[in-house]
Design a protein around this motif. Sequence first.
Motif, PDB file in Angstrom:
ATOM      1  N   PRO A 251       0.835  -1.209   0.000  1.00  0.00           N
ATOM      2  CA  PRO A 251       0.000   0.000   0.000  1.00  0.00           C
ATOM      3  C   PRO A 251       0.869   1.258   0.000  1.00  0.00           C
ATOM      4  O   PRO A 251       2.005   1.242   0.497  1.00  0.00           O
ATOM      5  CB  PRO A 251      -0.789  -0.130   1.306  1.00  0.00           C
ATOM      6  N   GLN A 252       0.307   2.346  -0.520  1.00  0.00           N
ATOM      7  CA  GLN A 252       1.128   3.532  -0.757  1.00  0.00           C
ATOM      8  C   GLN A 252       1.568   4.232   0.522  1.00  0.00           C
ATOM      9  O   GLN A 252       2.526   5.000   0.502  1.00  0.00           O
ATOM     10  CB  GLN A 252       0.368   4.480  -1.698  1.00  0.00           C
ATOM     11  N   GLY A 253       0.894   3.918   1.636  1.00  0.00           N
ATOM     12  CA  GLY A 253       1.316   4.489   2.908  1.00  0.00           C
ATOM     13  C   GLY A 253       2.543   3.812   3.498  1.00  0.00           C
ATOM     14  O   GLY A 253       3.143   4.319   4.451  1.00  0.00           O
ATOM     15  N   VAL A 254       2.937   2.678   2.943  1.00  0.00           N
ATOM     16  CA  VAL A 254       4.129   1.978   3.439  1.00  0.00           C
ATOM     17  C   VAL A 254       5.357   2.578   2.765  1.00  0.00           C
ATOM     18  O   VAL A 254       5.523   2.479   1.550  1.00  0.00           O
ATOM     19  CB  VAL A 254       4.051   0.463   3.147  1.00  0.00           C
ATOM     20  N   THR A 255       6.202   3.221   3.569  1.00  0.00           N
ATOM     21  CA  THR A 255       7.350   3.931   2.989  1.00  0.00           C
ATOM     22  C   THR A 255       8.666   3.519   3.620  1.00  0.00           C
ATOM     23  O   THR A 255       9.698   4.107   3.329  1.00  0.00           O
ATOM     24  CB  THR A 255       7.178   5.459   3.164  1.00  0.00           C
ATOM     25  N   ASP A 256       8.628   2.503   4.497  1.00  0.00           N
ATOM     26  CA  ASP A 256       9.889   2.025   5.079  1.00  0.00           C
ATOM     27  C   ASP A 256       9.755   0.552   5.493  1.00  0.00           C
ATOM     28  O   ASP A 256       8.675  -0.028   5.414  1.00  0.00           O
ATOM     29  CB  ASP A 256      10.317   2.904   6.273  1.00  0.00           C
ATOM     30  N   HIS A 257      10.886  -0.006   5.948  1.00  0.00           N
ATOM     31  CA  HIS A 257      10.902  -1.433   6.276  1.00  0.00           C
ATOM     32  C   HIS A 257       9.986  -1.764   7.448  1.00  0.00           C
ATOM     33  O   HIS A 257       9.380  -2.830   7.483  1.00  0.00           O
ATOM     34  CB  HIS A 257      12.332  -1.886   6.564  1.00  0.00           C
ATOM     35  N   ALA A 382       2.717   8.533  -9.583  1.00  0.00           N
ATOM     36  CA  ALA A 382       2.371   8.764  -8.170  1.00  0.00           C
ATOM     37  C   ALA A 382       1.243   7.862  -7.701  1.00  0.00           C
ATOM     38  O   ALA A 382       1.206   7.443  -6.544  1.00  0.00           O
ATOM     39  CB  ALA A 382       1.972  10.224  -7.954  1.00  0.00           C
ATOM     40  N   THR A 383       0.319   7.548  -8.609  1.00  0.00           N
ATOM     41  CA  THR A 383      -0.853   6.796  -8.176  1.00  0.00           C
ATOM     42  C   THR A 383      -0.594   5.291  -8.102  1.00  0.00           C
ATOM     43  O   THR A 383      -1.459   4.550  -7.633  1.00  0.00           O
ATOM     44  CB  THR A 383      -2.069   7.058  -9.093  1.00  0.00           C
ATOM     45  N   VAL A 384       0.553   4.846  -8.592  1.00  0.00           N
ATOM     46  CA  VAL A 384       0.896   3.422  -8.454  1.00  0.00           C
ATOM     47  C   VAL A 384       2.233   3.221  -7.742  1.00  0.00           C
ATOM     48  O   VAL A 384       2.699   2.088  -7.579  1.00  0.00           O
ATOM     49  CB  VAL A 384       0.907   2.683  -9.812  1.00  0.00           C
ATOM     50  N   TRP A 385       2.852   4.310  -7.328  1.00  0.00           N
ATOM     51  CA  TRP A 385       4.114   4.201  -6.593  1.00  0.00           C
ATOM     52  C   TRP A 385       3.959   3.210  -5.442  1.00  0.00           C
ATOM     53  O   TRP A 385       2.920   3.180  -4.779  1.00  0.00           O
ATOM     54  CB  TRP A 385       4.516   5.570  -6.021  1.00  0.00           C
ATOM     55  N   ASN A 386       4.999   2.405  -5.231  1.00  0.00           N
ATOM     56  CA  ASN A 386       5.006   1.505  -4.067  1.00  0.00           C
ATOM     57  C   ASN A 386       6.444   1.331  -3.612  1.00  0.00           C
ATOM     58  O   ASN A 386       7.392   1.516  -4.376  1.00  0.00           O
ATOM     59  CB  ASN A 386       4.327   0.173  -4.398  1.00  0.00           C
ATOM     60  N   PHE A 387       6.585   0.977  -2.349  1.00  0.00           N
ATOM     61  CA  PHE A 387       7.880   0.997  -1.659  1.00  0.00           C
ATOM     62  C   PHE A 387       8.959   0.191  -2.367  1.00  0.00           C
ATOM     63  O   PHE A 387      10.119   0.587  -2.399  1.00  0.00           O
ATOM     64  CB  PHE A 387       7.678   0.486  -0.224  1.00  0.00           C
ATOM     65  N   ARG A 388       8.572  -0.943  -2.940  1.00  0.00           N
ATOM     66  CA  ARG A 388       9.565  -1.777  -3.626  1.00  0.00           C
ATOM     67  C   ARG A 388       9.799  -1.316  -5.065  1.00  0.00           C
ATOM     68  O   ARG A 388      10.642  -1.853  -5.762  1.00  0.00           O
ATOM     69  CB  ARG A 388       9.115  -3.240  -3.600  1.00  0.00           C
ATOM     70  N   GLY A 389       9.023  -0.372  -5.530  1.00  0.00           N
ATOM     71  CA  GLY A 389       9.234   0.145  -6.891  1.00  0.00           C
ATOM     72  C   GLY A 389       8.880  -0.876  -7.961  1.00  0.00           C
ATOM     73  O   GLY A 389       9.588  -1.026  -8.958  1.00  0.00           O
ATOM     74  N   LEU A 390       7.763  -1.571  -7.772  1.00  0.00           N
ATOM     75  CA  LEU A 390       7.408  -2.677  -8.677  1.00  0.00           C
ATOM     76  C   LEU A 390       6.275  -2.306  -9.631  1.00  0.00           C
ATOM     77  O   LEU A 390       5.417  -1.491  -9.323  1.00  0.00           O
ATOM     78  CB  LEU A 390       6.985  -3.904  -7.861  1.00  0.00           C
ATOM     79  N   ASN A 391       6.293  -2.964 -10.773  1.00  0.00           N
ATOM     80  CA  ASN A 391       5.213  -2.897 -11.766  1.00  0.00           C
ATOM     81  C   ASN A 391       4.829  -1.462 -12.114  1.00  0.00           C
ATOM     82  O   ASN A 391       3.654  -1.096 -12.108  1.00  0.00           O
ATOM     83  CB  ASN A 391       3.992  -3.698 -11.289  1.00  0.00           C
TER      84      ASN A 391
END
Lengths: 403, 403
Positions: A251-257, A382-391
């Motif tokens: 989810p986009q709110g996840v920004t760290d480990h 921005a609307t699909v950004w995710n912490f692992r930088g996938l897809n």
Amino acid sequence: NPALLEPQGDHFYAHEPPRSPQLLVQCQKPFNGETPHALLAGAFVTPADIHFVRNHMPLPRGLSAAEHSITIEGPGVGATTLTLHDIRTKFKAHTFCSVLQCAGNRRSEMAAYKLVEGRAPWNSGGMGNARWTGALLRDVLASLWPQELDLVNPLNNRAKHVCFIGSDQHKETGIYYEGSIPLAKVLDPLGDVLLAYEMNGQELLPDHGYPVRAIVPGYVGARQVKWLSRIVLSENESEAPWQKKDYKLLPQGVTDHEGAEGPQGWTSMPAVEVMPVQSAILTPEAGSVFAASTTEAIKVRGYAWSGAGVPIARVDVSADGATWTVARFTASEVRPSGRQWAWTLWEADVPVPEESRKKAGPLRIMCKAMDAASNTQPEKVATVWNFRGLNCNSWGNTIVRLE
Amino acid sequence: NPALLEPQGDHFYAHEPPRSPQLLVQCQKPFNGETPHALLAGAFVTPADIHFVRNHMPLPRGLSAAEHSITIEGPGVGATTLTLHDIRTKFKAHTFCSVLQCAGNRRSEMAAYKLVEGRAPWNSGGMGNARWTGALLRDVLASLWPQELDLVNPLNNRAKHVCFIGSDQHKETGIYYEGSIPLAKVLDPLGDVLLAYEMNGQELLPDHGYPVRAIVPGYVGARQVKWLSRIVLSENESEAPWQKKDYKLLPQGVTDHEGAEGPQGWTSMPAVEVMPVQSAILTPEAGSVFAASTTEAIKVRGYAWSGAGVPIARVDVSADGATWTVARFTASEVRPSGRQWAWTLWEADVPVPEESRKKAGPLRIMCKAMDAASNTQPEKVATVWNFRGLNCNSWGNTIVRLE
Ligand SMILES: [Mo]
Ligand SMILES: [Mo]
């Protein structure tokens, strides 16, 4: 830590194979390299030596086509070992084009928007379209367990998943690379899951899984396990970190480990399997210069693909984000089933907006694909950004310069 | 003209059935009515009497479950007639939830952006989730032609498509409603194509296809033919206008009938079959009023669904377009195969931005879904607008008022 397994001592990498100097290296240890955009655009079938490579560990050593075998096991159907020679000679060979894509393809665009955890800043070359030859895993299972497995209705089997285990080992923990896919994909007569021993009519190169790898059309590269040594039919998906952690769109709110390990982290999301609809611009390269006074249109080339296996219905290209030119499809390949595992190459002559021609400066050209299931690419990263930088499958783009 | 077949004389509509006064009527002749948003949000299984109705013609008359039969034919496998009694008694009944959606659902949003041709300005209620009971068409074909058809590998059959023909007739031309789907969908053991004779445990209502209709999970409603009278196995897709014209997403440059008949028109695009990923907000309704001073969060409810049959991985909801709350899933249903033909109902408590709370005015709340194949909804309706106003799956939204 999703990247826990990657860093390993330099000495484990003393025996890497020679590689094409044309590959753009994202990471040396383990080796990650992508194809330059212009080379990708230049051939419908991506040559093996410049096809992107995404290794997770040191290259496994000592593998040989003559001596290799694969162990296939359980549940409730015992275990057996097949030599690669058997796989090559006892089963019908199937040959078709299928896209391989790193889930990190175009990660550079996500990283430019906001920090991502994945280390390799891929551009659009972490993707290739090769022609694979191999035995259908469906045929192999049918031959091994004609009575023990229901080959038509996967629901009647205790096993629901098929785990692929490679020969590439994380030396410090002893873990082998592993990923799984649904048994239904393997048993689907149109699913085309291969034990592939040739790429573009040649033996596999070491970096592409010599002597044998899984090809799982439409799925993320991470499940198309190279240097395949074991196949396990299982009631559950693989427990490996590449299945349970790394390859998930958090989810986009996840920004760290810490967030990744929390309730909205790994456990909240499914593993990446089938890939979304996408397209990217390959030429002109970013930074290409055009004469403002004389350039009425710019020829744009790129690829499009949808992991669902449905054809690309349309690619639209624009230099103003408002008027869209429908691209011409220059090459693709459809399976007799209608499934399209190959990419679609396209080109378009995109008019340069009058306003842009009046002044020098950057010009952003965009593309967006729609597949036959009406799925489309999101406009903004921005609307699909995710912490692992996938897809990363937001609109493809390139920024050229008018002078 | 894609709408050529619709207008018919009033006298053909003298025998329409009674209908729930709760249905919001889009068109009386032929009858098109949608479910109010709040009622849709109130039940996981949409009640039959308020489930949306999209008829193309006058309701067919004189159909009876006791006397109805379906003719099934060719190619190369002859023709046969099965009574509905046979279908009910000789084949195993399967029951599951499956979404029906009009391709015009949410057309009102496309029409607000730019003129569309489709007449019915659906909001988000042109979609419902009912529980269907029927025989698998796969089982029926297996029983009729166990030798003549390859039931496992559809590629081995001359027929590639299955045409469904209804009893609803365009009186002025004599044409019956018709649509087709790939034979592979029918033969897929996980495809779940039904000849459905019950909806929510009751006989079908006249408006939903009494006495029998096709249910084609994941596909557009237009192929789930009601009042089913004939099934034709065919080498080609249906030639009917609803297959070759109306239900296609034309390129964005096509803005009139002349363009639709041109080279970038009908012939350039595939027929809508599998539906894209989507979600919509059902409550609060647009225009709902909240007290700015005391409302810290707003409870939002809606649906999400993907025609690919893969689960909805996540729904994100936001009142500022920048910070996203992950929605809780309150109800769904998964087939034993893992396919998810039912919708996912969700809810979220969306924080009202501090800035918005400081002043009265409209507040836009948005939702976006991602399915397990990483497909997502496009942000803006402009980027998927098409002349017929079909498959509007841009971000769901509702505009409430803070006072
Ligand atoms: Mo990857
Ligand atoms: Mo429809």
